[in-house]
Design a protein around this motif. Structure first.
Motif, PDB file in Angstrom:
ATOM      1  N   VAL A 201       0.890  -1.267  -0.159  1.00 44.53           N
ATOM      2  CA  VAL A 201      -0.112   0.003   0.070  1.00 44.53           C
ATOM      3  C   VAL A 201       0.966   1.264  -0.029  1.00 44.53           C
ATOM      4  N   ALA A 202       0.594   2.181  -1.076  1.00 43.87           N
ATOM      5  CA  ALA A 202       1.438   3.415  -1.238  1.00 43.87           C
ATOM      6  C   ALA A 202       0.958   4.431  -0.630  1.00 43.87           C
ATOM      7  N   VAL A 203       1.513   5.180   0.271  1.00 45.20           N
ATOM      8  CA  VAL A 203       0.784   6.271   1.243  1.00 45.20           C
ATOM      9  C   VAL A 203       1.287   7.414   0.429  1.00 45.20           C
ATOM     10  N   CYS A 204       0.559   8.407   0.015  1.00 47.66           N
ATOM     11  CA  CYS A 204       0.565   9.696  -0.708  1.00 47.66           C
ATOM     12  C   CYS A 204      -0.334  10.426  -0.350  1.00 47.66           C
ATOM     13  N   TRP A 205      -0.339  11.605  -1.235  1.00 45.68           N
ATOM     14  CA  TRP A 205      -1.545  12.880  -0.966  1.00 45.68           C
ATOM     15  C   TRP A 205      -2.510  12.448  -2.070  1.00 45.68           C
ATOM     16  N   PRO A 206      -3.460  13.014  -2.285  1.00 46.30           N
ATOM     17  CA  PRO A 206      -4.328  12.498  -3.038  1.00 46.30           C
ATOM     18  C   PRO A 206      -4.189  12.922  -4.829  1.00 46.30           C
ATOM     19  N   TRP A 207      -3.637  14.079  -4.916  1.00 47.07           N
ATOM     20  CA  TRP A 207      -3.167  14.427  -5.996  1.00 47.07           C
ATOM     21  C   TRP A 207      -2.244  13.901  -6.665  1.00 47.07           C
ATOM     22  N   GLU A 208      -1.503  12.924  -5.868  1.00 47.22           N
ATOM     23  CA  GLU A 208      -0.307  12.075  -6.556  1.00 47.22           C
ATOM     24  C   GLU A 208      -0.774  10.546  -6.990  1.00 47.22           C
ATOM     25  N   VAL A 209      -2.070  10.460  -6.762  1.00 49.16           N
ATOM     26  CA  VAL A 209      -2.672   9.119  -7.546  1.00 49.16           C
ATOM     27  C   VAL A 209      -3.187   9.654  -8.887  1.00 49.16           C
ATOM     28  N   CYS A 210      -2.348   9.237  -9.964  1.00 50.22           N
ATOM     29  CA  CYS A 210      -2.607   9.948 -11.399  1.00 50.22           C
ATOM     30  C   CYS A 210      -3.128   8.703 -12.290  1.00 50.22           C
ATOM     31  N   ALA A 211      -3.822   9.322 -13.444  1.00 49.08           N
ATOM     32  CA  ALA A 211      -4.168   8.277 -14.318  1.00 49.08           C
ATOM     33  C   ALA A 211      -3.176   7.706 -15.379  1.00 49.08           C
ATOM     34  N   PRO A 212      -2.313   8.885 -15.686  1.00 56.06           N
ATOM     35  CA  PRO A 212      -1.366   8.489 -16.967  1.00 56.06           C
ATOM     36  C   PRO A 212      -0.341   7.595 -16.577  1.00 56.06           C
ATOM     37  N   PRO A 213      -0.055   6.530 -17.286  1.00 57.18           N
ATOM     38  CA  PRO A 213       1.152   5.585 -16.951  1.00 57.18           C
ATOM     39  C   PRO A 213       2.354   6.215 -16.470  1.00 57.18           C
ATOM     40  N   LEU A 214       3.013   5.809 -15.326  1.00 56.87           N
ATOM     41  CA  LEU A 214       4.456   6.188 -15.036  1.00 56.87           C
ATOM     42  C   LEU A 214       5.353   5.486 -15.872  1.00 56.87           C
ATOM     43  N   PRO A 215       6.581   5.833 -15.887  1.00 57.39           N
ATOM     44  CA  PRO A 215       7.752   4.889 -16.495  1.00 57.39           C
ATOM     45  C   PRO A 215       7.827   3.731 -15.486  1.00 57.39           C
ATOM     46  N   ARG A 216       8.013   2.628 -16.290  1.00 54.66           N
ATOM     47  CA  ARG A 216       8.447   1.395 -15.448  1.00 54.66           C
ATOM     48  C   ARG A 216       9.557   0.846 -15.831  1.00 54.66           C
TER      49      ARG A 216
END
Length: 201
Positions: A162-177
């Motif tokens: 479970v990643a803990v972060c701010w609400p605006w840090e949950v994003c729709a665009p895919p991140l580099p993996r």
């Protein structure tokens, strides 16, 4: 090789922007956010019995985790916290009433007492970890040290991450993996606990 370099450059730019946004938060906002996520404990995927939870001590502009650590301890859970050693070593300590050890503003505080080995993570029923960004597929952007990617090789398959972060840090665009990146299974923000609906292929 070129793709890896491009992914790393993109991650660095995303980190810079995410940290800049976080720095606009105040200490009071970070504490309020931490008290809010502590009240979300009932929604976390914890077994009915007392168990071991791996977590972390927040630092800087992160959502404050100390209220959550206190609440987990009040419920009788054993809490493992990172001990970073030289920075590449993987070790854990146990949360207790003793004061944290302070290693300066660039490193999180650590629990006092004995350092437990990396494979102690096998005992954790739930793993809470920091994130700067998380996408819809569970890809997580951390601070770039790779400590958690190495640590998570010791967790039991299927353990909730479970990643803990701010609400605006949950994003729709895919991140580099990249191949070493370990996806998370859910996020925890002041808005609540949210499982990742899409698995990484």
């Amino acid at each position: 090789m070129l793709a890896d370099m491009e992914a790393n450059e993109t991650k660095q730019a995303l980190r810079k922007n995410a940290i800049a946004r976080r720095k606009t938060t105040t200490a009071a906002q970070r504490l309020h956010a931490g008290e809010t996520i502590a009240r979300c404990i009932g929604g976390l995927p914890l077994p009915d019995r007392r168990c071991t939870v791996a977590a972390y001590v927040s630092m800087g502009s992160e959502v404050e985790t100390r209220p959550l650590l206190h609440t987990l301890a009040e419920h009788g859970h054993r809490i493992l916290l990172p001990r970073l050693g030289a920075g590449l070593e993987i070790g854990w300590g146990e949360y207790s009433d003793a004061p944290f050890e302070d290693y300066g503003e660039r490193r999180p505080q650590e629990p006092s007492g004995a350092t437990l080995p990396a494979n102690i993570l096998e005992s954790a029923s739930l793993i809470l970890l920091p994130a700067l960004l998380v996408d819809a597929w569970g890809n997580r952007l951390g601070r770039g040290g790779g400590w958690y990617d190495r640590a998570l090789t010791h967790c039991v398959p299927g353990a909730p991450l479970v990643a803990v972060c701010w609400p605006w840090e949950v994003c729709a665009p895919p991140l580099p993996r990249e191949p070493h990146d370990v996806p998370v299974t859910a996020t925890l923000t002041p808005d609540g606990y949210t499982p990742i609906a899409t698995s990484v292929g």
